[in-house]
Design a protein around this motif. Sequence first.
Motif, PDB file in Angstrom:
ATOM      1  N   CYS A  65      32.426  42.506  38.787  1.00  0.00           N
ATOM      2  CA  CYS A  65      33.234  41.324  38.495  1.00  0.00           C
ATOM      3  C   CYS A  65      33.840  41.322  37.106  1.00  0.00           C
ATOM      4  O   CYS A  65      34.759  40.544  36.824  1.00  0.00           O
ATOM      5  CB  CYS A  65      32.396  40.062  38.692  1.00  0.00           C
ATOM      6  N   GLY A  68      35.144  38.182  35.085  1.00  0.00           N
ATOM      7  CA  GLY A  68      35.175  37.101  36.053  1.00  0.00           C
ATOM      8  C   GLY A  68      36.544  36.681  36.533  1.00  0.00           C
ATOM      9  O   GLY A  68      36.706  35.573  37.045  1.00  0.00           O
ATOM     10  N   LEU A  71      36.431  35.455  40.103  1.00  0.00           N
ATOM     11  CA  LEU A  71      35.460  34.444  40.514  1.00  0.00           C
ATOM     12  C   LEU A  71      36.120  33.109  40.835  1.00  0.00           C
ATOM     13  O   LEU A  71      35.661  32.380  41.720  1.00  0.00           O
ATOM     14  CB  LEU A  71      34.395  34.274  39.421  1.00  0.00           C
ATOM     15  N   GLY A  84      28.788  37.064  40.964  1.00  0.00           N
ATOM     16  CA  GLY A  84      29.446  38.203  40.341  1.00  0.00           C
ATOM     17  C   GLY A  84      28.412  39.210  39.904  1.00  0.00           C
ATOM     18  O   GLY A  84      27.397  38.856  39.285  1.00  0.00           O
ATOM     19  N   ALA A  95      32.117  36.499  31.425  1.00  0.00           N
ATOM     20  CA  ALA A  95      32.272  35.792  32.703  1.00  0.00           C
ATOM     21  C   ALA A  95      31.524  34.469  32.688  1.00  0.00           C
ATOM     22  O   ALA A  95      31.998  33.459  33.230  1.00  0.00           O
ATOM     23  CB  ALA A  95      31.778  36.674  33.847  1.00  0.00           C
ATOM     24  N   HIS A  99      33.161  30.863  33.375  1.00  0.00           N
ATOM     25  CA  HIS A  99      32.776  30.178  34.615  1.00  0.00           C
ATOM     26  C   HIS A  99      31.401  29.543  34.449  1.00  0.00           C
ATOM     27  O   HIS A  99      30.392  30.042  34.983  1.00  0.00           O
ATOM     28  CB  HIS A  99      32.770  31.166  35.778  1.00  0.00           C
ATOM     29  N   LEU A 106      25.559  35.048  38.192  1.00  0.00           N
ATOM     30  CA  LEU A 106      25.939  36.338  37.623  1.00  0.00           C
ATOM     31  C   LEU A 106      24.706  37.232  37.598  1.00  0.00           C
ATOM     32  O   LEU A 106      23.642  36.820  37.126  1.00  0.00           O
ATOM     33  CB  LEU A 106      26.512  36.160  36.212  1.00  0.00           C
TER      34      LEU A 106
END
Length: 257
Positions: A65, A68, A71, A84, A95, A99, A106
């Motif tokens: 990912c 991100g 995402l 992710g 990321a 997010h 994650l």
Amino acid sequence: MFTSQGPTVRELAVQALSSVERGYDLLSPKFDQTPFRTPDRMLDAVEETLAQREGSFEAGLDVCCGTGAGLGMLRRLCRGRVTGVDLSAGMLAQAARAHPEERVDLVRADARALPAKLADSYDLAVSFGAFGHFLPAERPALFAGVHAALRPGGLFAFPIGAPIPPASPVWWAVAGFDAAMRVRNAVWRPPFVMYYRTFPLGDVRADLLAAGFAVETAPLDHFGRRGDGTPRWRLLLARKPGPGVPRRPPVRQHEPA
């Protein structure tokens, strides 16, 4: 380099002489200021195509990912949690900042050996811009892991570009890059695996079939077509056999590869 907020030539050189994991840890704070980030135009095209063909999904997985970029797309397509996965702790930290939502998980893991806790958990898996980091011999493990992570009927979707004709300057640019990386990896350790021409559609399809997927493609007409009428980009759709969840019927025909 690229923008005033992007990495310098020196920073990119240090990254290129590191391992893949360490290199992305170093690059992560400035990664989104480089052309290496998946463009929003591509993310939007994939999201629109999946929404039209499939409707919504329950849980989603972004394989490799990075920071991100994909995402947000997964959150819009999926009613439940999205996850992710990436090898780089630095990229995952970025990321997490991008997010902070509660329903985004994650996980730090090697995509060639996804954790067992992810098995049979997802209805949709996607990946963007990461396949150059896997040698052809590593694709079976990568695809087997994604297959195991999907529930029966689940879908693995990712964009794949048309072959670049040798007459194009782009062909020579990517061929030169791949050649330079092969020389670098022959004389320097640890290796930094990143190649642009190791993911041809025919070989990828064969490896997906061997992993147990049913495979089709859909044109991403957002990017136009080549002179021979074939799409410049396709969305590869690899489905894990099984009843899955009810899907809306496709609204446009897929094209053979």
